[in-house]
Structures are given as C-alpha cells and as structure tokens.
Design a protein around this motif. Structure first.
Motif, PDB file in Angstrom:
ATOM      1  N   GLU A 215       0.887  -1.307  -0.033  1.00  0.00           N
ATOM      2  CA  GLU A 215       0.066  -0.016   0.100  1.00  0.00           C
ATOM      3  C   GLU A 215       1.074   1.156   0.066  1.00  0.00           C
ATOM      4  OE1 GLU A 215      -3.627   0.746   0.625  1.00  0.00           O
ATOM      5  OE2 GLU A 215      -3.586  -0.739  -0.862  1.00  0.00           O
ATOM      6  N   PHE A 216       1.740   1.203   0.587  1.00  0.00           N
ATOM      7  CA  PHE A 216       2.748   2.502   0.803  1.00  0.00           C
ATOM      8  C   PHE A 216       3.603   2.652  -0.357  1.00  0.00           C
ATOM      9  CE2 PHE A 216       2.903   2.404   5.896  1.00  0.00           C
ATOM     10  CZ  PHE A 216       2.131   3.486   5.849  1.00  0.00           C
ATOM     11  N   TYR A 217       4.075   1.568  -1.117  1.00  0.00           N
ATOM     12  CA  TYR A 217       4.847   1.836  -2.085  1.00  0.00           C
ATOM     13  C   TYR A 217       4.034   2.231  -3.516  1.00  0.00           C
ATOM     14  CZ  TYR A 217       9.324  -0.018  -0.578  1.00  0.00           C
ATOM     15  OH  TYR A 217      10.801  -0.064   0.163  1.00  0.00           O
TER      16      TYR A 217
ATOM     17  N   ALA B  90       7.976   1.320  -7.183  1.00  0.00           N
ATOM     18  CA  ALA B  90       7.745  -0.386  -7.674  1.00  0.00           C
ATOM     19  C   ALA B  90       7.970  -1.174  -6.413  1.00  0.00           C
ATOM     20  CB  ALA B  90       9.030  -0.785  -8.471  1.00  0.00           C
ATOM     21  N   ILE B  91       6.845  -2.013  -6.367  1.00  0.00           N
ATOM     22  CA  ILE B  91       6.848  -2.821  -5.115  1.00  0.00           C
ATOM     23  C   ILE B  91       7.818  -3.943  -5.161  1.00  0.00           C
ATOM     24  CG2 ILE B  91       5.058  -4.375  -4.033  1.00  0.00           C
ATOM     25  CD1 ILE B  91       2.968  -2.890  -5.172  1.00  0.00           C
ATOM     26  N   PRO B  92       8.664  -4.067  -4.145  1.00  0.00           N
ATOM     27  CA  PRO B  92       9.430  -5.176  -3.988  1.00  0.00           C
ATOM     28  C   PRO B  92       8.987  -6.336  -4.473  1.00  0.00           C
ATOM     29  CG  PRO B  92       9.787  -3.784  -1.992  1.00  0.00           C
ATOM     30  CD  PRO B  92       8.468  -3.377  -2.650  1.00  0.00           C
TER      31      PRO B  92
END
Length: 330
Positions: A198-200, A206-208
């Motif tokens: 959510e934060f990213y 880009a989400i890890p």
C-alpha cells in the motif's frame, strides 16, 4: 437500539440458513432455537418500547439483551469463518486448493468498496467527517496519534473513515498513506506485506518483488526505512483484537512529524485503549429519522425517478426504517 441489534442478529441467522446451509451441519437445531429465543426477545423489546416509563429492571434487561446480541453476532461471524475455512481441501504442497482460492477471489470486499462511494450517495456523516479531518490535519499535534472509530456492525464506521481518508485536502497533508483491512484473523507477516504494498503503491514506487520470502524482521526494516522522515496516515479497518497494536506498532515510526493511525472497530474496549500514545475516539451516532429515510430510499429505490419511494410502499417502508432505529446497515 437493543431492538435493532436483535433484529440484525436474527437477519444474520436467517442468512446463514439461506446461504451457508451446507456448512452448518449439526448446529442447525441450535441456531434454530437461538432464532426463536431472539425473536421472543424482539417481541418483548417492542412492547417495552411502547411504554413511556421503564423500571430499572427493564432498563437493565434491555441493556443486557443488546450486549448479548452483539456477542452472538460476533460468534456467528467467527463460526462461519472457520466453517468456510474447513470446507475446502489443502493440497499436498500445503497450499489452499484452487477451489478455495477461487472462492476467496469471488468474495466481495464490502469494506473497501466504501472507498469508492460518491459524496451524493452518503447521508448523515458530515459532522463525523469534519471531526476526523480535524484530528488528521491538526498541525499543532506533531506526535504520532491513534484515532479510533467505534460502532456496531453496519453503523457506517468504514464509510465515514473512507470519506476522510480519501479527501484530497487530507491526503495533501501526508507524504504517504495506506488502507489495510484486518478482520477477525490475520497473519502478522501478511499484514506487514500489505502495508508495504500500500505504501509503495501510493508513492508510485515499484513494489519489491521478494516480499513473500522476507522474514518478520526484514519486513519491519523495509517499512521503517520507507517511513523514515515521512508523515504518514494508515487505516486499519475492522480491528477485532487489541493485539494488533502490539503486533504492528514497532513498524510505525514516530518522528514528530504528525503521522496518524486510524482504527475502526466494533469493540469499545479496543477503541478506548490509549495504546500508550496520544489518541482520540469517535463514536458513531445513529441516523436521525430524516437521514435514515433518505438513505433507505437512496438504496432501495435507486432506479426510481429522484430515488423516491412508491406511494403504495411508503407505509411498509417507513415501518421498516423505524425498526432499524438509525442503523445504516449498508
């Protein structure tokens, strides 16, 4: 209020019979008996409501019935959750079968749908929204603050919070934000992964890719590194246990930037907890007669011109709205 609570539980039991009959098995007779008992209580409460003066004994009995109704509703929710969980097989690799995964994907998330309501579809939340927005944007309160919104199921907690949360005026005050649906059971690591996503996503980063393999410690480190020197707002919707704060608070930095944590819950004990930090509590108020009627017509007669109740249904509809005693029950 007690009459509405009992009526709500009766509705849940009927829904269980109609929609989950295959899951109920040996407890069908017990649920049927409970339904009869609650129906008798409902009739008694209707008689009590008609009296202008109640004895202290009647007042105590009504309060006890209300509390019992809330407990029964919680038990039914938990029972149906576990029965749904046991209905589906687990495959040899330890994962859920495809039928369970398909079932989960088909389940609507009614809570998060509140994020997409239009302003003209909402009734009776203006005062609450103004109070929440004030707490969120209070520039004089620099420490991380917990805001709890408490109310019974169907009272509009999530809808109210969603309207304050998605306001662009509010969001401009924060560097990042997240909305997390918690519910009755949760895995801490899954919750942390959801927070990261959510934060990213909100920050358009880009989400890890390797989140699924990260340990609890690694997930905490990722969140704290991301939130460092940021003013954030995060919503934990549908909180059932005070253990949630113990599980996640270490990841939510307090660097004196005015960050906010919002919880919605049915349980007053959770809402009134201080969490060891600065906190506020907002109690959901029941709708007035006019607002309750407008909301009912808006939902029940959405396809009619001006969303008006047909004249031949008006008496029946007004009686139904009166029985809800101001609950939104969206």
């Amino acid at each position: 209020m007690a009459l509405a609570a009992v009526g709500l539980v009766i509705g849940r039991i009927v829904s269980a019979f109609d929609n989950e009959a295959s899951l109920i098995g040996g407890v069908r007779d017990e649920l049927n008996q409970l339904n009869h008992e609650l129906t008798s209580m409902s009739s008694f409460l209707e008689d009590v409501d008609k009296t202008t003066v109640q004895t202290e004994g009647e007042k105590t009995w009504v309060a006890n019935v209300r509390d019992l109704a809330y407990e029964v509703e919680d038990i039914i929710d938990e029972y149906m959750y576990y029965m749904n969980k046991q209905k589906y097989m687990v495959n040899s690799q330890g994962g859920a079968s495809s039928s369970f995964q398909d079932h989960q994907r088909r389940l609507p998330n009614h809570s998060e749908s509140s994020l997409f309501y239009r302003d003209d579809d909402l009734v009776g939340i203006e005062d609450g929204k103004e109070q929440l927005s004030g707490w969120l944007m209070d520039k004089e309160e620099s420490q991380r603050t917990v805001i709890s919104v408490v109310g019974m199921g169907g009272s509009g907690k999530t809808t109210l919070v969603a309207q304050a949360y998605k306001s662009q005026i509010v969001k401009r005050q924060f560097d990042c934000y997240a909305w997390i649906t918690v519910s009755q059971t949760y895995a801490v690591n899954d919750l942390l992964r959801s927070m990261i996503k959510e934060f990213y996503h909100g920050a358009k980063e880009a989400i890890p890719m390797d989140l699924s393999s990260m340990s609890y410690r690694e997930l905490i480190e990722m969140i704290t590194n991301f939130l460092r020197l940021k003013r954030y707002v995060i919503v934990f919707d549908d909180v059932w246990s005070s253990n949630l704060w113990r599980d996640i608070h270490v990841s939510l930095l307090d660097e004196g930037l005015g960050s906010r944590v919002i919880l919605t819950t049915r349980k007053e004990g959770i809402a009134s907890s201080s969490f060891g930090v600065k906190s506020h509590v907002h109690y959901i108020k029941l709708l007035g007669v006019s607002d309750a009627w407008n909301l009912f017509c808006m939902k029940a007669f959405s396809s009619n011109p001006n969303r008006c109740c047909p004249q031949h249904l008006k008496t029946l509809a007004q009686d139904l709205v009166a029985k809800c005693e101001g609950l939104l029950l969206q």
